[in-house]
Design a protein around this motif. Structure first.
Motif, mmCIF file in Angstrom:
data_model
loop_
_atom_site.group_PDB
_atom_site.id
_atom_site.type_symbol
_atom_site.label_atom_id
_atom_site.label_comp_id
_atom_site.label_asym_id
_atom_site.label_seq_id
_atom_site.Cartn_x
_atom_site.Cartn_y
_atom_site.Cartn_z
ATOM 1 N N MET A 1 -1.693 -7.016 -44.375
ATOM 2 C CA MET A 1 -2.452 -6.950 -43.137
ATOM 3 C C MET A 1 -1.725 -6.028 -42.169
ATOM 4 N N LEU A 2 -2.492 -5.260 -41.412
ATOM 5 C CA LEU A 2 -1.900 -4.406 -40.390
ATOM 6 C C LEU A 2 -1.298 -5.256 -39.285
ATOM 7 N N VAL A 3 -0.176 -4.785 -38.759
ATOM 8 C CA VAL A 3 0.537 -5.517 -37.719
ATOM 9 C C VAL A 3 0.960 -4.535 -36.629
ATOM 10 N N TRP A 4 0.689 -4.906 -35.392
ATOM 11 C CA TRP A 4 1.199 -4.176 -34.231
ATOM 12 C C TRP A 4 2.456 -4.896 -33.759
ATOM 13 N N VAL A 5 3.519 -4.158 -33.488
ATOM 14 C CA VAL A 5 4.717 -4.720 -32.876
ATOM 15 C C VAL A 5 4.923 -3.970 -31.563
ATOM 16 N N ILE A 6 4.930 -4.712 -30.487
ATOM 17 C CA ILE A 6 5.053 -4.150 -29.144
ATOM 18 C C ILE A 6 6.191 -4.886 -28.451
ATOM 19 N N TYR A 7 7.097 -4.132 -27.843
ATOM 20 C CA TYR A 7 8.228 -4.810 -27.217
ATOM 21 C C TYR A 7 8.605 -4.197 -25.885
ATOM 22 N N ASP A 8 9.253 -5.023 -25.067
ATOM 23 C CA ASP A 8 9.810 -4.626 -23.780
ATOM 24 C C ASP A 8 11.209 -5.229 -23.746
ATOM 25 N N ILE A 9 12.210 -4.388 -23.975
ATOM 26 C CA ILE A 9 13.592 -4.848 -24.113
ATOM 27 C C ILE A 9 14.461 -4.076 -23.128
ATOM 28 N N THR A 10 15.259 -4.793 -22.339
ATOM 29 C CA THR A 10 16.014 -4.171 -21.258
ATOM 30 C C THR A 10 17.254 -3.408 -21.738
ATOM 31 N N GLU A 11 17.966 -3.915 -22.697
ATOM 32 C CA GLU A 11 19.221 -3.288 -23.133
ATOM 33 C C GLU A 11 18.978 -2.263 -24.230
ATOM 34 N N ASN A 12 19.599 -1.099 -24.078
ATOM 35 C CA ASN A 12 19.418 -0.019 -25.050
ATOM 36 C C ASN A 12 19.811 -0.419 -26.466
ATOM 37 N N ARG A 13 20.938 -1.103 -26.599
ATOM 38 C CA ARG A 13 21.430 -1.467 -27.932
ATOM 39 C C ARG A 13 20.461 -2.404 -28.652
ATOM 40 N N ALA A 14 19.989 -3.423 -27.956
ATOM 41 C CA ALA A 14 19.038 -4.361 -28.557
ATOM 42 C C ALA A 14 17.723 -3.653 -28.875
ATOM 43 N N ARG A 15 17.285 -2.778 -27.973
ATOM 44 C CA ARG A 15 16.048 -2.024 -28.194
ATOM 45 C C ARG A 15 16.166 -1.153 -29.442
ATOM 46 N N ASP A 56 17.349 -10.809 -26.000
ATOM 47 C CA ASP A 56 17.655 -11.856 -25.035
ATOM 48 C C ASP A 56 16.312 -12.465 -24.627
ATOM 49 N N ALA A 57 16.012 -13.632 -25.129
ATOM 50 C CA ALA A 57 14.703 -14.248 -24.917
ATOM 51 C C ALA A 57 14.415 -14.561 -23.449
ATOM 52 N N ASP A 58 15.441 -14.574 -22.612
ATOM 53 C CA ASP A 58 15.232 -14.838 -21.194
ATOM 54 C C ASP A 58 14.765 -13.595 -20.434
ATOM 55 N N ARG A 59 14.992 -12.400 -21.001
ATOM 56 C CA ARG A 59 14.625 -11.160 -20.316
ATOM 57 C C ARG A 59 13.678 -10.274 -21.109
ATOM 58 N N ASP A 60 13.718 -10.365 -22.416
ATOM 59 C CA ASP A 60 12.996 -9.434 -23.282
ATOM 60 C C ASP A 60 11.780 -10.084 -23.918
ATOM 61 N N SER A 61 10.904 -9.232 -24.454
ATOM 62 C CA SER A 61 9.742 -9.762 -25.170
ATOM 63 C C SER A 61 9.402 -8.856 -26.353
ATOM 64 N N VAL A 62 8.967 -9.494 -27.438
ATOM 65 C CA VAL A 62 8.473 -8.804 -28.624
ATOM 66 C C VAL A 62 7.174 -9.494 -29.015
ATOM 67 N N TYR A 63 6.128 -8.703 -29.188
ATOM 68 C CA TYR A 63 4.836 -9.229 -29.593
ATOM 69 C C TYR A 63 4.516 -8.684 -30.976
ATOM 70 N N ILE A 64 4.103 -9.555 -31.870
ATOM 71 C CA ILE A 64 3.693 -9.155 -33.215
ATOM 72 C C ILE A 64 2.258 -9.616 -33.391
ATOM 73 N N PHE A 65 1.343 -8.633 -33.409
ATOM 74 C CA PHE A 65 -0.084 -8.925 -33.489
ATOM 75 C C PHE A 65 -0.634 -8.507 -34.848
ATOM 76 N N PRO A 66 -1.107 -9.447 -35.659
ATOM 77 C CA PRO A 66 -1.804 -9.058 -36.887
ATOM 78 C C PRO A 66 -3.193 -8.531 -36.556
ATOM 79 N N MET A 67 -3.676 -7.596 -37.378
ATOM 80 C CA MET A 67 -4.995 -7.011 -37.153
ATOM 81 C C MET A 67 -5.650 -6.732 -38.505
ATOM 82 N N ASP A 68 -6.868 -7.221 -38.676
ATOM 83 C CA ASP A 68 -7.562 -6.950 -39.932
ATOM 84 C C ASP A 68 -8.078 -5.512 -39.966
#
Length: 96
Positions: A1-15, A56-68
């Motif tokens: 299945m196709l998956v979108w991964v979208i993220y907003d991460i503050t630290e360069n290394r983690a990103r 860092d779950a307190d500052r960052d976010s990662v979204y994984i959206f499945p798509m048919d």
């Protein structure tokens, strides 16, 4: 299945680590913080676990959206968009 991964991460290394992780699963970079590709459910779950460990779950976010496939065919590309054929099953298999 196709998956979108979208993220907003503050630290360069983690990103960078999340980006490398997405690439290691064969995902195609659509924008700087957006990846798209075909993953089975086990790989999708594994990717989620790995991303959770990298951010860092307190500052960052990662979204994984499945798509048919049917929904993906309805995606509208406007402006400097990615090549939809690059992430379709037929084209991806030719690269590997």
């Amino acid at each position: 299945m196709l998956v979108w991964v979208i993220y907003d991460i503050t630290e360069n290394r983690a990103r960078q680590k999340v980006s490398d992780c997405c690439k290691s699963y064969g995902l195609y970079r659509v924008q700087k913080s957006v990846f798209l590709g075909d993953l089975n459910s086990n790989d999708r779950d594994s990717l989620g676990i790995e991303c959770e460990e990298l951010i860092d779950a307190d500052r960052d976010s990662v979204y994984i959206f499945p798509m048919d496939d049917q929904s993906f065919k309805k995606v509208q590309l406007i402006g400097q968009a990615f090549d939809k054929e690059l992430v379709s099953d037929e084209i991806i298999t030719k690269f590997f």
